[in-house]
Design an enzyme around this catalytic site. Structure first.
Site, PDB file in Angstrom:
ATOM      1  N   ASP A   1      35.969  22.468  38.534  1.00 25.55           N
ATOM      2  CA  ASP A   1      35.035  22.772  39.612  1.00 25.55           C
ATOM      3  C   ASP A   1      33.849  23.602  39.126  1.00 25.55           C
ATOM      4  OD1 ASP A   1      36.533  21.355  41.383  1.00 25.55           O
ATOM      5  OD2 ASP A   1      37.395  23.080  42.416  1.00 25.55           O
TER       6      ASP A   1
ATOM      7  N   ASN B   1      29.061  27.549  46.266  1.00 25.59           N
ATOM      8  CA  ASN B   1      30.282  28.188  46.748  1.00 25.59           C
ATOM      9  C   ASN B   1      29.999  29.441  47.567  1.00 25.59           C
ATOM     10  OD1 ASN B   1      32.516  26.683  46.049  1.00 25.59           O
ATOM     11  ND2 ASN B   1      33.112  27.938  44.315  1.00 25.59           N
ATOM     12  N   ASP B   2      29.406  30.446  46.903  1.00 24.92           N
ATOM     13  CA  ASP B   2      29.305  31.748  47.556  1.00 24.92           C
ATOM     14  C   ASP B   2      28.283  32.659  46.887  1.00 24.92           C
ATOM     15  OD1 ASP B   2      30.699  32.519  45.190  1.00 24.92           O
ATOM     16  OD2 ASP B   2      32.630  32.318  46.203  1.00 24.92           O
TER      17      ASP B   2
ATOM     18  N   THR C   1      37.465  27.823  49.824  1.00 25.60           N
ATOM     19  CA  THR C   1      38.719  27.704  49.069  1.00 25.60           C
ATOM     20  C   THR C   1      38.662  28.486  47.754  1.00 25.60           C
ATOM     21  OG1 THR C   1      37.893  25.635  48.114  1.00 25.60           O
ATOM     22  CG2 THR C   1      39.357  25.466  50.020  1.00 25.60           C
TER      23      THR C   1
ATOM     24  N   LEU D   1      38.831  32.844  50.026  1.00 32.92           N
ATOM     25  CA  LEU D   1      40.221  32.616  50.428  1.00 32.92           C
ATOM     26  C   LEU D   1      41.120  33.721  49.886  1.00 32.92           C
ATOM     27  CD1 LEU D   1      42.281  30.710  51.775  1.00 32.92           C
ATOM     28  CD2 LEU D   1      42.471  29.528  49.579  1.00 32.92           C
TER      29      LEU D   1
ATOM     30  N   ALA E   1      38.321  44.120  50.345  1.00 36.70           N
ATOM     31  CA  ALA E   1      39.038  45.401  50.436  1.00 36.70           C
ATOM     32  C   ALA E   1      38.247  46.425  51.255  1.00 36.70           C
ATOM     33  CB  ALA E   1      39.327  45.946  49.034  1.00 36.70           C
TER      34      ALA E   1
END
Length: 298
Positions: free
Chosen positions: A80, A154-155, A195, A199, A219
Site C-alpha cells: 500500500d 490516507n491521512d 484502515t 484505526l 492519546a
C-alpha cells in the site's frame, strides 16, 4: 481478445541497493509481469526509478509525469505504501491504477501476486470495477505564507516528537472553533486512511463511498475527546498552541517540522485517485480478508 489498454506503465517495489535475493526476486517478478502484459498486446513502459533499480533495459523508461500524460493504465507492484506514493502523483492525470500486492496488508493493492495472470486477463479486456478515492490537500501556513504544500491519500497527522510531552492544538472546522485539544497528536483521515493510523488510534472505519473525513485524537488528555466524522467539503485548520518537536506527516511519506503558531489547513483536493478492481470486488470482502473477520467462530 486484445487488451483494452494499449500503453501500460509498470511501477515496482525494489531494493534500493539493487543486490541480494530480494532484489533478484523483485526483478524477476516485474520481468514476468511485463512479459505477460506484452503478450496481451500492451506496449509496456517502466517508471524511470523502477527501470534504474531493476536493470530491465529492454523496456523504455518514463517519469511518473510522462506516464500520466502518455499511458492509459498503471500497474503498481508492491504494498500500500508504494501505491500511496504513486497514487498521489498520478491522481492529477486521471490514469487508472491496478495494485498487485507484494507487501503485507494490501488494502489498496488487492490482487495477490501468486494468481495475478488469472485476475488480470478479464480486467485488461475491460471487466473491472472502478473505485475513485478523494485526496486531501494540506498546507502549512507560517506568518501568512505557505511554507509546505502536499497531497495525501490516507491521512494528515500532526504529532509530537518522540521525547516531547503533549501538544496543544487549536482545531477549527470551516472557520468555527471546535476545541483546544491536548494530546499526543491529531489525525485527519480520508475513508482510504480509515484502515491505517486512524484505526489503530481508535477511529471508525469509513466506507470509501462516503464523502467524509475522520478527526481522530492520538492519546488525548481528556478522554471525552473522541473521533468525529466530518463532511469532506469542510476545511479543517489546526494551529500549534504549545509543544516541542511538533511535525506534520502526509501519508507518513513526507514531513514538515512545525513551529508554534503554524497553521495546517486541510481541504478536499480537486483530484481523485482511480483504482481498478476485479469484477465483483467488494470493499467488505477486503475488510473481511485483511482484518480476519469471521475467524475463530464456532
Amino acid at each position: 481478445m486484445k487488451s483494452k489498454f494499449q500503453h501500460v506503465a509498470l511501477i515496482g517495489k525494489y531494493q534500493t541497493q539493487g543486490t541480494g535475493p530480494n532484489a533478484v526476486s523483485s526483478r524477476m517478478v516485474l520481468d514476468d509481469i511485463a512479459h505477460f502484459l506484452a503478450r496481451q498486446g500492451c506496449e509496456v513502459v517502466l517508471e524511470s526509478e523502477t527501470l534504474a533499480n531493476t536493470g530491465l533495459t529492454q523496456y523504455p523508461g518514463m517519469s511518473v509525469e510522462a506516464i500520466g500524460t502518455h499511458c492509459d493504465l498503471c500497474l503498481v507492484v508492491g504494498g500500500d505504501g508504494t501505491m500511496l506514493g504513486i497514487g498521489r502523483r498520478l491522481a492529477p492525470y486521471g490514469v487508472p491504477m491496478i495494485g498487485i500486492n507484494q507487501g503485507r496488508l494490501g488494502f489498496i493493492t488487492d490482487i495477490p501476486l501468486e494468481n495475478y495472470q488469472t485476475t488480470l486477463h478479464p480486467m485488461l479486456r475491460g471487466e473491472y470495477e472502478e473505485d475513485h478515492r478523494s485526496l486531501m490537500h494540506a498546507r502549512v501556513m507560517r506568518d501568512g505564507h505557505c511554507v509546505f504544500d502536499a497531497l495525501a491519500l490516507n491521512d494528515v497527522v500532526v504529532n509530537r516528537g518522540g521525547t516531547a510531552g503533549m501538544v496543544e492544538l487549536r482545531v477549527e472546522v470551516n472557520g468555527h472553533f471546535v476545541a483546544n485539544q491536548r494530546a499526543d497528536g491529531l489525525i485527519i483521515a480520508s475513508p482510504t486512511g480509515s484502515t491505517a493510523y486512524a484505526l489503530s488510534a481508535g477511529g471508525p472505519l469509513l466506507h470509501p463511498s462516503i464523502p467524509g473525513w475522520i478527526l481522530v485524537p492520538i492519546a488525548p488528555h481528556t478522554l471525552s475527546n473522541r473521533p468525529i466524522v466530518l463532511a469532506d467539503a469542510a476545511e479543517v485548520a489546526i494551529e500549534i498552541v504549545s509543544g516541542r518537536d511538533v511535525s506534520a506527516n502526509f501519508d507518513m511519506q513526507s514531513l514538515a517540522s512545525l513551529l508554534l503558531g503554524d497553521r495546517i489547513t486541510v481541504r478536499r483536493s480537486e483530484h481523485r485517485a482511480r483504482f481498478l478492481h476485479p469484477k465483483g470486488w467488494s470493499y467488505f470482502d477486503t475488510l473481511r480478508k485483511k482484518m480476519h473477520w469471521n475467524e475463530g467462530g464456532s
